[in-house]
Scaffold this active site. Structure first.
Site, PDB file in Angstrom:
ATOM      1  N   LYS A 111      -8.711 -10.400  27.088  1.00 26.71           N
ATOM      2  CA  LYS A 111      -7.806  -9.512  26.335  1.00 26.71           C
ATOM      3  C   LYS A 111      -7.373 -10.180  25.025  1.00 26.71           C
ATOM      4  O   LYS A 111      -7.269  -9.523  23.985  1.00 26.71           O
ATOM      5  CB  LYS A 111      -6.565  -9.163  27.178  1.00 26.71           C
ATOM      6  CG  LYS A 111      -6.880  -8.283  28.380  1.00 26.71           C
ATOM      7  CD  LYS A 111      -6.732  -6.816  28.045  1.00 26.71           C
ATOM      8  CE  LYS A 111      -7.449  -5.877  28.993  1.00 26.71           C
ATOM      9  NZ  LYS A 111      -7.085  -5.972  30.403  1.00 26.71           N
ATOM     10  N   LYS A 194     -19.686  -4.577  32.378  1.00 24.20           N
ATOM     11  CA  LYS A 194     -19.257  -3.605  33.390  1.00 24.20           C
ATOM     12  C   LYS A 194     -18.875  -2.268  32.763  1.00 24.20           C
ATOM     13  O   LYS A 194     -18.584  -2.204  31.567  1.00 24.20           O
ATOM     14  CB  LYS A 194     -18.085  -4.174  34.188  1.00 24.20           C
ATOM     15  CG  LYS A 194     -16.818  -4.342  33.367  1.00 24.20           C
ATOM     16  CD  LYS A 194     -15.594  -4.599  34.254  1.00 24.20           C
ATOM     17  CE  LYS A 194     -14.348  -4.675  33.399  1.00 24.20           C
ATOM     18  NZ  LYS A 194     -13.094  -4.716  34.106  1.00 24.20           N
ATOM     19  N   LYS A 197     -12.820   1.379  31.093  1.00 24.99           N
ATOM     20  CA  LYS A 197     -12.141   2.346  30.225  1.00 24.99           C
ATOM     21  C   LYS A 197     -12.120   1.856  28.787  1.00 24.99           C
ATOM     22  O   LYS A 197     -12.370   2.610  27.865  1.00 24.99           O
ATOM     23  CB  LYS A 197     -10.704   2.550  30.709  1.00 24.99           C
ATOM     24  CG  LYS A 197     -10.645   3.451  31.921  1.00 24.99           C
ATOM     25  CD  LYS A 197      -9.272   3.440  32.562  1.00 24.99           C
ATOM     26  CE  LYS A 197      -9.350   4.067  33.934  1.00 24.99           C
ATOM     27  NZ  LYS A 197      -8.283   3.607  34.825  1.00 24.99           N
TER      28      LYS A 197
HETATM   29  P1  TYM Z   1      -8.210  -0.899  36.912  1.00 27.67           P
HETATM   30  O1  TYM Z   1      -7.390   0.297  36.630  1.00 27.67           O
HETATM   31  O2  TYM Z   1      -8.824  -1.640  35.782  1.00 27.67           O
HETATM   32  O3  TYM Z   1      -9.324  -0.589  37.926  1.00 27.67           O
HETATM   33  C1  TYM Z   1      -8.998   0.034  39.164  1.00 27.67           C
HETATM   34  C2  TYM Z   1      -9.973  -0.367  40.238  1.00 27.67           C
HETATM   35  O4  TYM Z   1     -11.300  -0.044  39.841  1.00 27.67           O
HETATM   36  C3  TYM Z   1     -12.122  -1.189  39.941  1.00 27.67           C
HETATM   37  N1  TYM Z   1     -13.118  -1.196  38.863  1.00 27.67           N
HETATM   38  C4  TYM Z   1     -14.397  -1.500  39.050  1.00 27.67           C
HETATM   39  N2  TYM Z   1     -15.080  -1.832  40.162  1.00 27.67           N
HETATM   40  C5  TYM Z   1     -16.405  -2.046  40.030  1.00 27.67           C
HETATM   41  N3  TYM Z   1     -17.068  -1.948  38.850  1.00 27.67           N
HETATM   42  C6  TYM Z   1     -16.418  -1.609  37.706  1.00 27.67           C
HETATM   43  N4  TYM Z   1     -17.092  -1.484  36.572  1.00 27.67           N
HETATM   44  C7  TYM Z   1     -15.020  -1.371  37.778  1.00 27.67           C
HETATM   45  N5  TYM Z   1     -14.084  -1.030  36.871  1.00 27.67           N
HETATM   46  C8  TYM Z   1     -12.911  -0.932  37.555  1.00 27.67           C
HETATM   47  C9  TYM Z   1     -11.179  -2.376  39.799  1.00 27.67           C
HETATM   48  O5  TYM Z   1     -11.738  -3.519  40.396  1.00 27.67           O
HETATM   49  C10 TYM Z   1      -9.956  -1.880  40.503  1.00 27.67           C
HETATM   50  O6  TYM Z   1     -10.058  -2.096  41.895  1.00 27.67           O
HETATM   51  N6  TYM Z   1      -4.952  -4.380  37.866  1.00 27.67           N
HETATM   52  C11 TYM Z   1      -5.628  -3.294  38.487  1.00 27.67           C
HETATM   53  C12 TYM Z   1      -4.685  -2.246  39.055  1.00 27.67           C
HETATM   54  C13 TYM Z   1      -3.687  -2.813  39.985  1.00 27.67           C
HETATM   55  C14 TYM Z   1      -3.910  -3.228  41.321  1.00 27.67           C
HETATM   56  C15 TYM Z   1      -2.673  -3.728  41.786  1.00 27.67           C
HETATM   57  C16 TYM Z   1      -5.035  -3.256  42.146  1.00 27.67           C
HETATM   58  C17 TYM Z   1      -2.376  -3.035  39.696  1.00 27.67           C
HETATM   59  N7  TYM Z   1      -1.780  -3.596  40.787  1.00 27.67           N
HETATM   60  C18 TYM Z   1      -2.511  -4.245  43.078  1.00 27.67           C
HETATM   61  C19 TYM Z   1      -4.874  -3.758  43.432  1.00 27.67           C
HETATM   62  C20 TYM Z   1      -3.640  -4.260  43.887  1.00 27.67           C
HETATM   63  C21 TYM Z   1      -6.499  -2.690  37.432  1.00 27.67           C
HETATM   64  O7  TYM Z   1      -6.330  -2.892  36.274  1.00 27.67           O
HETATM   65  O8  TYM Z   1      -7.376  -1.884  37.846  1.00 27.67           O
END
Ligand code: TYM
Length: 329
Positions: A111, A194, A197
């Protein structure tokens, strides 16, 4: 019963990475575990969304959760900011999280590299807020994609450190979970990296058939293999990775054989891939708008989720505060 918790940031629509990396497992886990699934609206504030868009971002994820099959009768579905205990625990955990270890997190470094003008403290302590999300429910299992592995390590570190510092056993150590398989990374179709968003390479649950076909047909490939059994370059490997996620074994075998014998036509592979993605996403897409328009239903789901989440979170926080030394007069 073991406790499961996970969440997704409220930034835009859910893409295939979110679905296959996380949400699909949430749905599979609902019958077997005591589940908490939430929308991480506080986490989305690191990039300062416009106030007019903030609430609709939350609503989008909520509707897409429900359209995908998350069931409010089985799981607590809630919004992070509806549970103030999370923020309280976040403050307490920040006292035992060290700057150096947070700066070393790969996601933070990335980031900083991508947005050097917005290196805020919320970004640095992003994994601490995540740990608070998880530990406030004393979760055992956290279904996530590969990119969250390091954040789970920090959650375990903070759980252990808190327990040791105060001589208690308040927190179990949460484990990333994918039904015994490795965590997955859904690739983007723009050559490398990957699907994400902020990468602008997403195929979304909300995309219609035509959009999905168009995006897949545009995927980066090469001129094709020239020698049998040659190693795939990354963009082609990414297409196969996605094919393995969405298609059946015969389809994957067919195109692997075609690649290995240098007879593959990427156009055919892409058409098949797009059709198989649609098989997963179109039935979900059909339900999104109806659910999204049903404000009473959404309000009911969120109220019920908040009640269950707050009951669990406040019980944990009472123990945590006793351990730290808070006493009432
Ligand atoms: P976020 O919003 O970036 O992504 C949400 C979930 O989607 C998965 N993910 C992916 N998995 C495989 N391949 C990809 N290309 C891919 N892109 C996204 C992420 O691994 C995630 O599981 N910090 C987290 C949200 C969060 C969270 C938590 C998760 C906040 N608190 C507590 C678990 C427990 C996040 O940014 O996810």
């Amino acid at each position: 019963m073991e406790i499961v918790l996970s969440g997704i940031r409220s930034t835009g629509h859910l893409h295939l990475g979110n679905y296959f990396g996380a949400l699909r497992n949430y749905i599979k886990m609902q019958d077997e575990y005591n589940c908490y699934f939430f929308i991480a609206d506080l986490h989305s504030l690191t990039t300062h969304p416009h106030p007019d868009d903030f609430h609709s971002g939350v609503k989008t994820i909520l509707a897409e959760y429900l359209a995908s099959g998350l069931d409010p009768e089985k799981s607590a579905i809630f919004i992070q900011s509806d549970v103030p205990e999370i923020v309280e625990l976040y403050v307490l955990l920040n006292m035992i999280a060290y700057k150096g270890e947070l700066e070393r997190t790969a996601s933070f470094k990335e980031k900083v590299r991508k947005n050097p003008d917005n290196v805020n403290a919320g970004l640095l302590t992003y994994p601490v807020l995540m740990a608070a999300d998880i530990l406030v429910h004393r979760a055992h299992k956290v279904p996530v994609g590969k990119d969250q592995e390091q954040h789970l390590e920090i959650a375990r570190l903070l759980a252990r450190r808190f327990n040791n510092l105060y001589g208690v056993e308040v927190f179990p150590e949460p484990q990333a979970f994918n039904f015994g398989s490795d965590l997955i990374k859904v690739p983007g179709l723009d050559g490398s990296g990957k699907m994400g968003k902020s990468e602008g390479n997403g195929i979304y649950l909300y995309d219609d058939e035509k959009t999905i076909h168009k995006k897949v047909m545009k995927a980066v490939t090469d001129a094709g293999p020239t020698a049998p059994d040659s190693k795939m370059p990354e963009p082609v490997e990414n297409l196969f990775t996605l094919l393995k996620i969405v298609s059946d074994k015969e389809t994957v075998d067919h195109f692997t054989k075609a690649y290995n014998s240098c007879t593959i036509r990427y156009g055919d592979l892409k058409k098949q891939l797009a059709a198989d993605i649609c098989k997963h996403t179109l039935p979900i897409r059909e339900r999104i708008d109806d659910i999204s328009n049903d404000s009473d239903y959404l309000a009911k789901v969120v109220r019920k989720g908040r009640e269950k989440a707050r009951a669990s979170a406040s019980a944990t926080l009472a123990e945590v505060k006793r351990a730290v030394g808070f006493r009432s007069f």
